[in-house]
Design an enzyme around this catalytic site. Structure first.
Site, short mmCIF file in Angstrom:
data_model
loop_
_atom_site.label_atom_id
_atom_site.label_comp_id
_atom_site.label_asym_id
_atom_site.label_seq_id
_atom_site.Cartn_x
_atom_site.Cartn_y
_atom_site.Cartn_z
N HIS A 159 0.83 -1.22 0.00
CA HIS A 159 0.00 0.00 0.00
C HIS A 159 0.87 1.27 0.00
O HIS A 159 0.43 2.31 0.50
CB HIS A 159 -0.95 0.04 1.20
CG HIS A 159 -1.68 -1.24 1.44
ND1 HIS A 159 -2.92 -1.51 0.93
CD2 HIS A 159 -1.32 -2.37 2.11
CE1 HIS A 159 -3.30 -2.73 1.29
NE2 HIS A 159 -2.34 -3.28 2.00
N SER B 145 14.61 21.71 -16.30
CA SER B 145 13.41 22.48 -16.56
C SER B 145 13.79 23.77 -17.27
O SER B 145 14.87 24.33 -17.03
CB SER B 145 12.73 22.80 -15.23
OG SER B 145 11.92 23.95 -15.37
N LYS C 51 15.76 21.98 -11.14
CA LYS C 51 15.09 20.70 -11.44
C LYS C 51 15.98 19.69 -12.15
O LYS C 51 16.80 20.02 -12.98
CB LYS C 51 13.86 20.95 -12.32
CG LYS C 51 12.67 21.57 -11.62
CD LYS C 51 12.08 20.69 -10.52
CE LYS C 51 11.31 19.52 -11.07
NZ LYS C 51 10.02 19.89 -11.63
N GLU D 38 9.75 8.37 -17.01
CA GLU D 38 8.38 8.83 -17.28
C GLU D 38 7.94 8.47 -18.70
O GLU D 38 6.81 8.05 -18.93
CB GLU D 38 8.29 10.35 -17.09
CG GLU D 38 8.42 10.77 -15.64
CD GLU D 38 8.61 12.28 -15.53
OE1 GLU D 38 7.67 13.03 -15.80
OE2 GLU D 38 9.73 12.71 -15.18
#
Ligand code: ARG
Length: 456
Positions: A155, A276, A282, A289
């Site tokens: 979980h 970024s 970043k 992804e």
């Protein structure tokens, strides 16, 4: 003029030509189409359907066409529809009437089935090779982290301590199954359909086994209608690829989580991250992804194929031409994803200290405490209850299980002794789980060796 224009009175509409032509994508099959035709011509000569001399002429011309395609000297013709008729047209241009004999006892329906099967057999092997490389990288990384303790989750809540090696090995087993599934799919792809004709085979006495042998197939198809209308092997490949992508995607999700500041378990190499355009600080896990995102394309291709096939009466229907783009896209996507994923893993920086710290918080050794009580004779349900109370006490007093004094423990159960501390020691929790399939370093080492054996 079209190769099939005999019964027609006018040309097809230009827009329609473009619409139904598949050469823009099926040109990718040129090599297999040519090999298939050479084997077919050889067999026709062997059976006396064309002369040896004609077969030689055809083979020679086909090889020169192959060479020209490879050197980029051929411009395919949209009006010739697909790769099969483009190559036949080139052949006839080069050797005239003899070239017109090649298509004897053959249809594009069994021809395209042959080409796609040959093509996919090669691609399956390529993907398996890439997967083996990925598994080897995972095994090498696991070997270095047999003692790197981290929390295992259920979980997404800290559950029990495991090792980074054990976690990686879970994925090794998924990828080993993917290799197996691809081998299985290969078996059903490895069936030679030529000789099935358009749908009802042929009256010519072809030597189908000879063609199969020439082209490296282990068997020939046994029903001509099934052979020209079966795309199960394409669907099966896309289903297998979908499962493989699902595995990659789950792994990517973890990599994305682990490289966040919230987890801070790993850092990806700069080579597989991006920045970024506005936020200078970043560093984004784009590779992971994108692989996660591309999983959707592969699922989409599978659903497109299943839907395309579901209403088709036997045998061949032009709908089936739609199989190629979905198949090609699946192959290209899967190959790229496996290759990039392997590189990303090979260059990962593991923050062992942070993993350990996370495992030490969140009471991941609570099950061990309950098991300790069981060994002292307490029934498990009761041990669970007592441990739950101890955890509650710890939360209230902002302590870990290791920090409780023996007196505090005895408040909950008198039988707890000094040996409690080694029982709940995080490293011991892992080391004692040495049954088959467990996270103990010795057992994971065995699992690594056994996976290495399987890879051979
Ligand atoms: N380009 C076609 C395909 O990919 C080849 C088979 C065409 N057969 C036909 N009867 N029109 O499906």
């Amino acid at each position: 003029m079209k190769l099939w224009s005999g019964r027609f009175e006018k040309d097809t509409d230009e827009l329609f030509d473009d619409f139904h032509s598949s050469i823009s994508f099926d040109k990718r099959l040129y090599k297999y189409d040519i090999y298939g035709s050479i084997a077919h011509a050889k067999m026709l000569a062997k059976r006396g359907i064309i002369s040896e001399n004609e077969a030689n002429q055809i083979s020679k011309a086909l090889k020169s066409i192959l060479d020209d395609i490879e050197k980029g000297r051929i411009e395919f013709d949209v009006a010739a529809e697909d790769i099969h008729m483009n190559i036949e047209k080139l052949l006839i241009e080069r050797i005239g009437d003899t070239g017109k004999k090649l298509h004897t006892a053959r249809s594009r329906n069994d021809q395209v089935a042959l080409d796609v099967r040959m093509f996919l057999k090669d691609e399956i092997k390529e993907i398996q090779k890439a997967l083996k490389k990925l598994i080897t990288t995972l095994l090498n990384t696991a070997e270095k982290h047999l003692n790197t303790i981290m929390p295992g989750y259920t979980h997404l809540q800290r559950a029990q301590p495991i090792t980074f090696a054990h976690h990686l090995m879970a994925y090794v087993h998924m990828f080993l199954r993917d290799i197996d599934r691809l081998s299985d799919c290969y078996k059903r792809t490895d069936v030679m359909p030529l000789g099935s004709g358009a749908l009802a085979a042929t009256t010519f006495d072809l030597d189908r086994e000879f063609v199969a042998k020439e082209l490296g197939f282990s068997k020939v198809s046994e029903n001509s209608m099934d052979a020209v209308s079966d795309r199960d092997f394409v669907i099966e490949f896309c289903a297998t690829s979908s499962i493989l992508m699902m595995h990659l995607s789950r792994f990517c999700e973890e990599i994305i989580l682990w490289s966040s500041l919230e987890f801070d378990f790993i850092e990806l190499d700069d080579a597989y991250s991006t920045g970024s355009s506005i936020m200078p600080q970043k560093k984004n896990p784009d590779a992971a992804e994108l692989i996660r995102g591309k999983t959707g394309r592969v699922y989409g291709n599978l659903i497109a194929l299943l839907t395309m096939m579901k209403g088709l009466a036997l045998a061949y229907n032009k709908d089936m031409q739609e199989d190629k783009e979905a198949l090609f896209d699946t192959i290209d996507t899967v190959k790229k994803c496996v290759v990039i994923f392997e590189k990303m893993i090979a260059t990962i920086n593991v923050k062992e200290g942070n993993m350990l710290k996370a495992a030490q918080k969140g009471f991941t050794n609570a099950t061990e405490l309950a098991d300790y009580l069981v060994r002292k004779g307490v029934p498990f349900r009761q041990a669970h209850e007592i441990t739950g109370n101890i955890v509650k006490y710890c939360i209230e007093h902002n302590k870990t299980l290791e920090e409780l004094t023996l007196d505090e423990y005895k408040e909950f159960y008198k039988g707890i002794e000094n040996d409690i501390y080694s029982a709940i020691d995080i490293a011991n929790c892992v080391a004692k789980r040495r049954i088959t399939g467990g996270p103990a370093p010795s057992e994971v080492k065995r699992a690594i060796n056994s996976a290495r054996e399987r890879l051979k």
